[in-house]
Design an enzyme around this catalytic site. Structure first.
Site, PDB file in Angstrom:
ATOM      1  N   GLY A 163       4.262  -4.491 -22.055  1.00 24.08           N
ATOM      2  CA  GLY A 163       5.106  -3.323 -22.391  1.00 24.08           C
ATOM      3  C   GLY A 163       6.567  -3.730 -22.270  1.00 24.08           C
ATOM      4  N   ARG A 164       7.393  -2.756 -21.876  1.00 17.84           N
ATOM      5  CA  ARG A 164       8.840  -3.045 -21.800  1.00 17.84           C
ATOM      6  C   ARG A 164       9.147  -4.161 -20.809  1.00 17.84           C
ATOM      7  NH1 ARG A 164       8.264   2.236 -21.507  1.00 17.84           N
ATOM      8  NH2 ARG A 164       9.003   3.532 -23.218  1.00 17.84           N
ATOM      9  N   SER A 244       4.260  -4.788 -10.084  1.00 18.84           N
ATOM     10  CA  SER A 244       3.889  -3.509 -10.710  1.00 18.84           C
ATOM     11  C   SER A 244       3.485  -2.485  -9.651  1.00 18.84           C
ATOM     12  CB  SER A 244       2.787  -3.720 -11.745  1.00 18.84           C
ATOM     13  OG  SER A 244       1.593  -4.193 -11.136  1.00 18.84           O
ATOM     14  N   ARG A 245       2.230  -2.486  -9.263  1.00 20.21           N
ATOM     15  CA  ARG A 245       1.751  -1.601  -8.199  1.00 20.21           C
ATOM     16  C   ARG A 245       0.723  -2.374  -7.381  1.00 20.21           C
ATOM     17  NH1 ARG A 245       5.489   1.109  -8.915  1.00 20.21           N
ATOM     18  NH2 ARG A 245       5.655   3.333  -9.313  1.00 20.21           N
ATOM     19  N   GLU A 274       2.481   0.575   1.707  1.00 19.68           N
ATOM     20  CA  GLU A 274       3.911   0.263   1.843  1.00 19.68           C
ATOM     21  C   GLU A 274       4.554   1.247   2.813  1.00 19.68           C
ATOM     22  OE1 GLU A 274       5.534   0.255  -2.117  1.00 19.68           O
ATOM     23  OE2 GLU A 274       4.278  -1.419  -2.740  1.00 19.68           O
ATOM     24  N   HIS A 293       9.263  -3.991  -2.333  1.00 22.25           N
ATOM     25  CA  HIS A 293       9.228  -3.050  -3.473  1.00 22.25           C
ATOM     26  C   HIS A 293      10.659  -2.750  -3.944  1.00 22.25           C
ATOM     27  CE1 HIS A 293       6.765   0.350  -5.530  1.00 22.25           C
ATOM     28  NE2 HIS A 293       7.758  -0.061  -6.297  1.00 22.25           N
TER      29      HIS A 293
END
Ligand code: GLV
Length: 341
Positions: A163-164, A244-245, A274, A293
């Site tokens: 994606g972006r 990402s996650r 987190e 993060h």
């Protein structure tokens, strides 16, 4: 009217108190003329619900916005996520209630792509250990006896999710003269042509990449996308990068992979829990580089995120459709021409 007093005529906006003070204050300044801005921690606590009931806009950092919160938020017009991932926002429940959900997809890809590269370079050139070497050993050694490391040039980068952000990572990898392959459920033909990237299966990507970098949103489909089976497919010399996650990688399996050297190392900005607990096995591992993060934490990007969020909240409060609706809402709340975008 003093800052602590409520103006009964102005819509109430609640901003996540988890945001940095300078960001919260800047958002307050940007919205002050149209809204009464409040900072609130722990939105779903009993004490907060009274404020949530009055709110017309919520600006969320990591908060969950789900049925149990929305049930109390009958005046809400917009939930604006300060970031690109909106996995903690129940978009369906918001849509059902006619509440806009916005995010900041267009302004943060450079910052995340740069951090991805920083992690890759830290791993390939062992920057953390090199720094320590200079501080403790170099002078005594009298010459650089630090082991030779690896080029990025000529290596294969496997991007999961083009994606972006994935595309910005590919752009940088091209400049670094890497071979780029990607796996995505959507074929990105224009990017393939522009950047010379090649679409492959996840299996092939894992088996052939020297660096695997993850750039997918967290959804039921991507949760534990990378588990034991996938990690075992990777080369023993390969590195995995995740900005990402956390839950996209099964963290227990990753810890085993790193301890038992199924792979060479990992660069991680995101984690299942987190902040990363200090008793996590990752903390003591030498073959990982960890960051808190902070993919979007640059001055320039945070400014752009602030103005994006403020503009969309302002639009929602003044009867206009926000510009950065999440994709699931684009057809539900189409932009009207007369809104003058
Ligand atoms: C950061 O995690 C974001 O969602 O932008």
């Amino acid at each position: 009217m003093g800052r602590g007093e409520i103006d009964p005529l102005k819509p109430k906006v609640i901003i996540s108190a988890q945001l940095r003070d300078e960001v919260k204050e800047a958002l307050r300044r940007l919205l002050n003329d149209v809204a009464d801005v409040r900072f609130l921690t722990n939105w779903s606590s009993r004490d907060s619900l009274e404020e949530v009931m009055e709110a017309e806009a919520l600006i969320a950092l990591h908060e969950y916005v789900d049925e149990s919160l929305l049930r109390h938020a009958s005046k809400l017009k917009v939930v604006s996520r300060f970031g690109v991932g909106y996995d903690r926002i129940d978009v369906k429940a918001c849509t059902k209630r006619g509440i806009y959900v916005t995010y900041t997809p267009n302004v943060l890809s450079n910052a995340v792509a740069e951090l991805t590269f920083a992690l890759m370079l830290c791993l390939s050139r062992r920057i953390m250990e090199s720094d320590k070497y200079v501080r403790t050993k170099w002078a005594k050694a009298g010459r650089c006896a630090f082991p030779l490391r690896e080029d990025l040039a000529g290596k294969t980068l496997g991007i999961i999710g083009l994606g972006r952000i994935g595309t910005e990572v590919a752009r940088r990898a091209k400049a670094f003269r890497m071979r780029i392959i990607y796996y995505d459920k959507i074929r990105r033909l224009n990017t393939e042509k522009d950047l010379g990237v090649e679409h492959v299966s996840l299996d092939e990507l894992l088996r052939t990449s020297d660096f695997v970098s993850i750039h997918v949103p967290l959804t039921p489909e991507t949760t534990s996308l990378i588990g034991e089976e996938e990690l075992k497919k990777m080369k023993r010399t390969a590195y995995i990068i995740n900005t990402s996650r956390g839950p996209v990688i099964d963290e227990d399996a990753l810890c085993r992979a790193l301890e038992e050297r199924w792979i060479a190392g990992a660069g991680l900005d995101v984690f299942t829990k987190e902040p990363l607990p200090l008793d996590s096995p990752l903390i003591k591992m030498k073959n990982v580089v960890l960051t808190p993060h902070m993919g979007t934490h640059t001055v320039e990007t945070r400014h752009l995120m602030m103005s994006t969020v403020a503009e969309d909240v302002r639009r929602a409060l003044t009867g206009k459709t926000p510009l950065n609706l999440v994709p699931e809402q684009k057809d539900v709340f189409p932009l009207k021409r007369k809104e003058g975008i």
